[in-house]
Design a protein around this motif. Structure first.
Motif, PDB file in Angstrom:
ATOM      1  N   SER A  66       0.821  -1.159  -0.111  1.00 47.04           N
ATOM      2  CA  SER A  66       0.005  -0.198   0.055  1.00 47.04           C
ATOM      3  C   SER A  66       0.750   1.391   0.021  1.00 47.04           C
ATOM      4  O   SER A  66       1.983   1.367   0.671  1.00 47.04           O
ATOM      5  N   VAL A  67       0.424   2.218  -0.819  1.00 47.69           N
ATOM      6  CA  VAL A  67       1.117   3.583  -0.717  1.00 47.69           C
ATOM      7  C   VAL A  67       0.132   4.676   0.191  1.00 47.69           C
ATOM      8  O   VAL A  67      -1.006   4.754  -0.598  1.00 47.69           O
ATOM      9  N   LEU A  68       0.733   5.395   0.933  1.00 48.51           N
ATOM     10  CA  LEU A  68      -0.157   6.064   1.960  1.00 48.51           C
ATOM     11  C   LEU A  68       0.553   7.554   2.059  1.00 48.51           C
ATOM     12  O   LEU A  68       1.692   7.701   2.011  1.00 48.51           O
ATOM     13  N   PHE A  69      -0.505   8.393   1.780  1.00 49.30           N
ATOM     14  CA  PHE A  69      -0.228   9.877   2.236  1.00 49.30           C
ATOM     15  C   PHE A  69      -0.641  10.348   3.462  1.00 49.30           C
ATOM     16  O   PHE A  69      -1.808  10.677   3.486  1.00 49.30           O
ATOM     17  N   LEU A  70       0.278  10.427   4.621  1.00 49.39           N
ATOM     18  CA  LEU A  70      -0.496  10.545   5.903  1.00 49.39           C
ATOM     19  C   LEU A  70       0.189  12.204   6.246  1.00 49.39           C
ATOM     20  O   LEU A  70       0.812  12.643   5.629  1.00 49.39           O
ATOM     21  N   GLN A  71      -0.178  12.249   7.585  1.00 50.54           N
ATOM     22  CA  GLN A  71       0.316  13.742   8.124  1.00 50.54           C
ATOM     23  C   GLN A  71       1.129  13.119   9.254  1.00 50.54           C
ATOM     24  O   GLN A  71       1.354  12.184   9.678  1.00 50.54           O
ATOM     25  N   GLY A  72       1.733  14.286  10.178  1.00 45.99           N
ATOM     26  CA  GLY A  72       2.511  14.120  11.215  1.00 45.99           C
ATOM     27  C   GLY A  72       4.180  13.878  10.952  1.00 45.99           C
ATOM     28  O   GLY A  72       4.831  13.959  12.138  1.00 45.99           O
ATOM     29  N   GLY A  73       4.432  13.957   9.956  1.00 47.58           N
ATOM     30  CA  GLY A  73       6.025  13.655   9.654  1.00 47.58           C
ATOM     31  C   GLY A  73       6.562  12.383  10.071  1.00 47.58           C
ATOM     32  O   GLY A  73       5.616  11.553  10.509  1.00 47.58           O
ATOM     33  N   ALA A  74       7.786  12.402   9.950  1.00 45.89           N
ATOM     34  CA  ALA A  74       8.397  10.980  10.244  1.00 45.89           C
ATOM     35  C   ALA A  74       8.290  10.764  11.659  1.00 45.89           C
ATOM     36  O   ALA A  74       8.342   9.692  12.336  1.00 45.89           O
ATOM     37  N   SER A  75       8.251  11.830  12.526  1.00 42.26           N
ATOM     38  CA  SER A  75       8.171  11.787  14.039  1.00 42.26           C
ATOM     39  C   SER A  75       6.810  10.970  14.470  1.00 42.26           C
ATOM     40  O   SER A  75       6.861  10.116  15.526  1.00 42.26           O
ATOM     41  N   GLN A  76       5.868  11.142  13.644  1.00 41.17           N
ATOM     42  CA  GLN A  76       4.537  10.408  13.994  1.00 41.17           C
ATOM     43  C   GLN A  76       4.801   8.880  13.703  1.00 41.17           C
ATOM     44  O   GLN A  76       4.354   8.055  14.322  1.00 41.17           O
ATOM     45  N   GLY A 228      -7.835   4.942   1.102  1.00 41.12           N
ATOM     46  CA  GLY A 228      -6.834   5.329  -0.071  1.00 41.12           C
ATOM     47  C   GLY A 228      -6.446   6.742   0.266  1.00 41.12           C
ATOM     48  O   GLY A 228      -6.536   7.836  -0.309  1.00 41.12           O
ATOM     49  N   SER A 229      -5.907   6.692   1.541  1.00 39.79           N
ATOM     50  CA  SER A 229      -5.291   8.107   2.017  1.00 39.79           C
ATOM     51  C   SER A 229      -6.425   9.006   2.610  1.00 39.79           C
ATOM     52  O   SER A 229      -5.927  10.365   2.422  1.00 39.79           O
ATOM     53  N   MET A 230      -7.564   8.729   2.393  1.00 39.13           N
ATOM     54  CA  MET A 230      -8.538   9.911   2.575  1.00 39.13           C
ATOM     55  C   MET A 230      -9.411   9.496   3.798  1.00 39.13           C
ATOM     56  O   MET A 230     -10.592   9.796   3.698  1.00 39.13           O
ATOM     57  N   TYR A 231      -8.804   8.800   4.812  1.00 40.48           N
ATOM     58  CA  TYR A 231      -9.670   8.397   6.061  1.00 40.48           C
ATOM     59  C   TYR A 231     -10.047   9.802   6.690  1.00 40.48           C
ATOM     60  O   TYR A 231     -11.282   9.866   7.330  1.00 40.48           O
ATOM     61  N   ASN A 232      -9.195  10.729   6.747  1.00 40.35           N
ATOM     62  CA  ASN A 232      -9.721  12.124   7.113  1.00 40.35           C
ATOM     63  C   ASN A 232      -9.123  13.264   6.224  1.00 40.35           C
ATOM     64  O   ASN A 232      -8.545  12.729   5.121  1.00 40.35           O
ATOM     65  N   THR A 233      -9.411  14.347   6.515  1.00 40.83           N
ATOM     66  CA  THR A 233      -9.081  15.426   5.395  1.00 40.83           C
ATOM     67  C   THR A 233      -7.289  15.400   5.231  1.00 40.83           C
ATOM     68  O   THR A 233      -6.812  15.535   6.455  1.00 40.83           O
ATOM     69  N   PRO A 234      -6.872  15.163   4.135  1.00 38.45           N
ATOM     70  CA  PRO A 234      -5.612  14.892   3.791  1.00 38.45           C
ATOM     71  C   PRO A 234      -5.001  16.520   3.783  1.00 38.45           C
ATOM     72  O   PRO A 234      -5.546  17.445   3.586  1.00 38.45           O
ATOM     73  N   PRO A 235      -3.710  16.524   3.725  1.00 37.72           N
ATOM     74  CA  PRO A 235      -2.817  17.697   3.505  1.00 37.72           C
ATOM     75  C   PRO A 235      -2.908  17.961   1.955  1.00 37.72           C
ATOM     76  O   PRO A 235      -2.196  17.721   1.129  1.00 37.72           O
ATOM     77  N   VAL A 236      -3.993  18.543   1.378  1.00 42.14           N
ATOM     78  CA  VAL A 236      -4.327  18.621   0.014  1.00 42.14           C
ATOM     79  C   VAL A 236      -2.963  19.541  -0.520  1.00 42.14           C
ATOM     80  O   VAL A 236      -2.496  18.637  -1.737  1.00 42.14           O
ATOM     81  N   TYR A 237      -2.651  20.649  -0.140  1.00 40.11           N
ATOM     82  CA  TYR A 237      -1.836  21.423  -1.009  1.00 40.11           C
ATOM     83  C   TYR A 237      -0.335  20.728  -0.907  1.00 40.11           C
ATOM     84  O   TYR A 237       0.152  20.602  -1.907  1.00 40.11           O
ATOM     85  N   SER A 238      -0.023  19.812   0.291  1.00 38.53           N
ATOM     86  CA  SER A 238       1.253  19.182   0.179  1.00 38.53           C
ATOM     87  C   SER A 238       1.182  17.851  -0.762  1.00 38.53           C
ATOM     88  O   SER A 238       2.180  17.626  -1.240  1.00 38.53           O
TER      89      SER A 238
END
Length: 356
Positions: A66-76, A228-238
């Motif tokens: 799976s290829v995921l686009f998440l938030q929180g950076g590597a620290s998360q 599909g990386s859309m569980y919550n509002t994704p970082p749209v612009y990034s």
């Protein structure tokens, strides 16, 4: 002209900046800004789909990942990795090669047992440990492939008997790797892939849902994969700017082409460091990073004078991390050989002025 050698957030190609700035006013002729469109709109859904497709193509990601686009950076991810793949009461193996590797291990230790299989802290992380043993009863082995602060990089994946997790935040997409060699790859985008705010995770599907833990949904890879990386509002612009940058990389010829450019850039700068009597590298030669070149002056009292000259020549972000000192030239994908040559010229100019 400014030459940005800062360690992050990264520089991006001018054409990516241009297209991204236009989308802030009018995205895809919708009459709306990319900053205000719905993340559920068909236009943005296409952005996510294209970004994922480009990652899969450029990195040759196997279909069972799976290829995921998440938030929180590597620290998360330092916490999400053990949450998802370290069973209750289980053990994980970590290689300690610098600040970020240390922090990753510290977070994992809050969720289970952590064994540090080797560390280069004894020499201020100036080398990569070799010939270490990884316990076969650990749930996974974790390492950081590139160490931005200390200027070291691991180019060959250690051969271990257990699943491998790698933090590739600062060298993702800079060189060819075989994704199938790894079970989980994660990377903050803000070095080579895009702007800060989005984190790439590539995870083997067979790992999902296997930790036995009760995980909050927002931290569960399986939930993000299903959505599909859309569980919550994704970082749209990034995500959008990352997609543009992935397009740029594909148009250049892909990762194998950028790897050759990165080799030339790194070799050019390291050659000057070795040649110039006023400078010396800090990292062990066989472990030197292609992304973050760390070096000092032979006479530390001259460092301020060189930084002043560098500033005059438009060379930005060269001051080294406080734990190393000296200088750090971060030479990520979008930095051109022109900028490398400008730095080398400044080093030669400094040598000439001091020698005259």
């Amino acid at each position: 002209m400014k030459h940005n050698f800062g360690a992050g957030p990264c520089i991006l190609p001018k054409e990516v900046f241009q297209e991204a700035s236009e989308a802030v006013i009018d995205f895809d002729n919708t009459g709306l800004s990319i900053l205000e469109i719905s993340h559920r709109s068909k236009e943005f859904e296409q952005v996510v789909l294209e970004a994922e497709a480009l990652v899969r193509e450029l990195m040759n990601v196997p279909t069972d990942y799976s290829v995921l686009f998440l938030q929180g950076g590597a620290s998360q991810q330092f916490a999400m990795v053990p949450m998802n793949i370290l069973p209750e009461g289980g053990k994980a193996a970590y290689l300690d090669t610098g600040v970020w590797a240390t922090k990753a291990a510290k977070e994992a230790s809050k969720l289970g047992n952590v064994e540090i299989v080797a560390s280069s802290a004894d020499k201020n992380y100036t080398y990569i440990p070799k010939n270490f043993a990884v316990p076969a009863d650990a749930a996974y082995f974790h390492y950081t492939s590139n160490n931005t602060i200390y200027g070291t990089e691991i180019f060959e994946k250690p051969i271990v008997p257990i699943p491998t997790v790698v933090d590739m935040s600062s060298d993702i997409l800079s060189r060819v790797i075989d994704v199938a060699d790894f079970d989980l790859i994660y990377a903050g985008a803000q070095k080579n892939m895009g702007p800060a705010g989005v984190t790439l995770v590539i995870v083997k599907n067979e790992l999902l849902g296997k930790s036995g833990r009760v995980i909050p949904s927002i931290f569960d890879y399986q939930q993000h994969a299903k959505a599909g990386s859309m569980y919550n509002t994704p970082p749209v612009y990034s995500i959008y700017v990352s997609m543009l940058n992935l397009r740029w990389l594909k148009a250049k010829g892909g990762v194998d082409v950028i790897e050759q450019e990165n080799l030339i850039k790194a070799r050019t700068l390291y050659d000057e460091i070795e040649r110039n009597p006023f400078f010396k590298g800090t990292a062990n030669e066989m472990d030197r990073s292609r992304m973050n070149v760390t070096f000092v002056m032979d006479n530390a009292e001259q460092e301020a004078a060189f930084l002043a000259l560098a500033k005059e020549r438009g060379l930005i972000g060269l001051k080294g991390h406080r734990s190393v000192g000296g200088f750090r030239a971060s030479i990520y994908n979008a930095l051109s050989i022109t900028s490398i040559n400008a730095l080398v010229d400044a080093m030669k100019e400094f040598e000439e002025k001091q020698s005259s």
